[in-house]
Write a protein that holds these residues in place. Structure first.
Motif, mmCIF file in Angstrom:
data_model
loop_
_atom_site.group_PDB
_atom_site.id
_atom_site.type_symbol
_atom_site.label_atom_id
_atom_site.label_comp_id
_atom_site.label_asym_id
_atom_site.label_seq_id
_atom_site.Cartn_x
_atom_site.Cartn_y
_atom_site.Cartn_z
ATOM 1 N N HIS A 77 96.281 59.949 46.681
ATOM 2 C CA HIS A 77 96.524 61.280 45.924
ATOM 3 C C HIS A 77 95.339 62.141 46.045
ATOM 4 C CE1 HIS A 77 100.408 60.037 44.464
ATOM 5 N NE2 HIS A 77 99.926 59.101 43.705
ATOM 6 N N LYS A 85 95.383 64.861 48.718
ATOM 7 C CA LYS A 85 96.591 65.913 48.486
ATOM 8 C C LYS A 85 96.098 67.174 48.021
ATOM 9 C CE LYS A 85 100.186 62.508 47.400
ATOM 10 N NZ LYS A 85 101.348 62.442 46.334
ATOM 11 N N PHE A 145 95.584 68.256 44.242
ATOM 12 C CA PHE A 145 95.725 67.174 43.311
ATOM 13 C C PHE A 145 94.705 67.186 42.162
ATOM 14 C CE2 PHE A 145 94.623 63.097 42.120
ATOM 15 C CZ PHE A 145 95.685 62.375 41.490
#
Length: 71
Positions: A15, A18, A21
């Motif tokens: 994550h 990303k 994020f």
């Protein structure tokens, strides 16, 4: 006697790659803090060996707590 409730989440390392994020995570932590949740522990979850011998962090475990409302 004071009572607590807990929130336990895991955050995958993938994550963090990303886009946006970090902003999303900051927003969630801010929201939870405003709801009375306090981050009390954050630990890496590793696999593939000992921590100092080739282990890989795949996730982080985050534990929050807050005072439990008495009914």
């Amino acid at each position: 006697m004071k009572k607590f409730e807990y929130k336990i989440i895991t955050i995958s390392v993938s994550h963090f790659r990303k886009k946006n994020f970090q902003t999303e995570l900051n927003d969630k932590f801010e929201k939870w803090g405003n709801e009375g949740w306090e981050l009390i522990k954050m630990e890496p979850i590793t696999s593939g060996g000992m921590i100092f011998q080739g282990a890989t962090t795949e996730e982080f475990l985050a534990v929050f707590k807050r005072d439990k409302e008495e009914i």
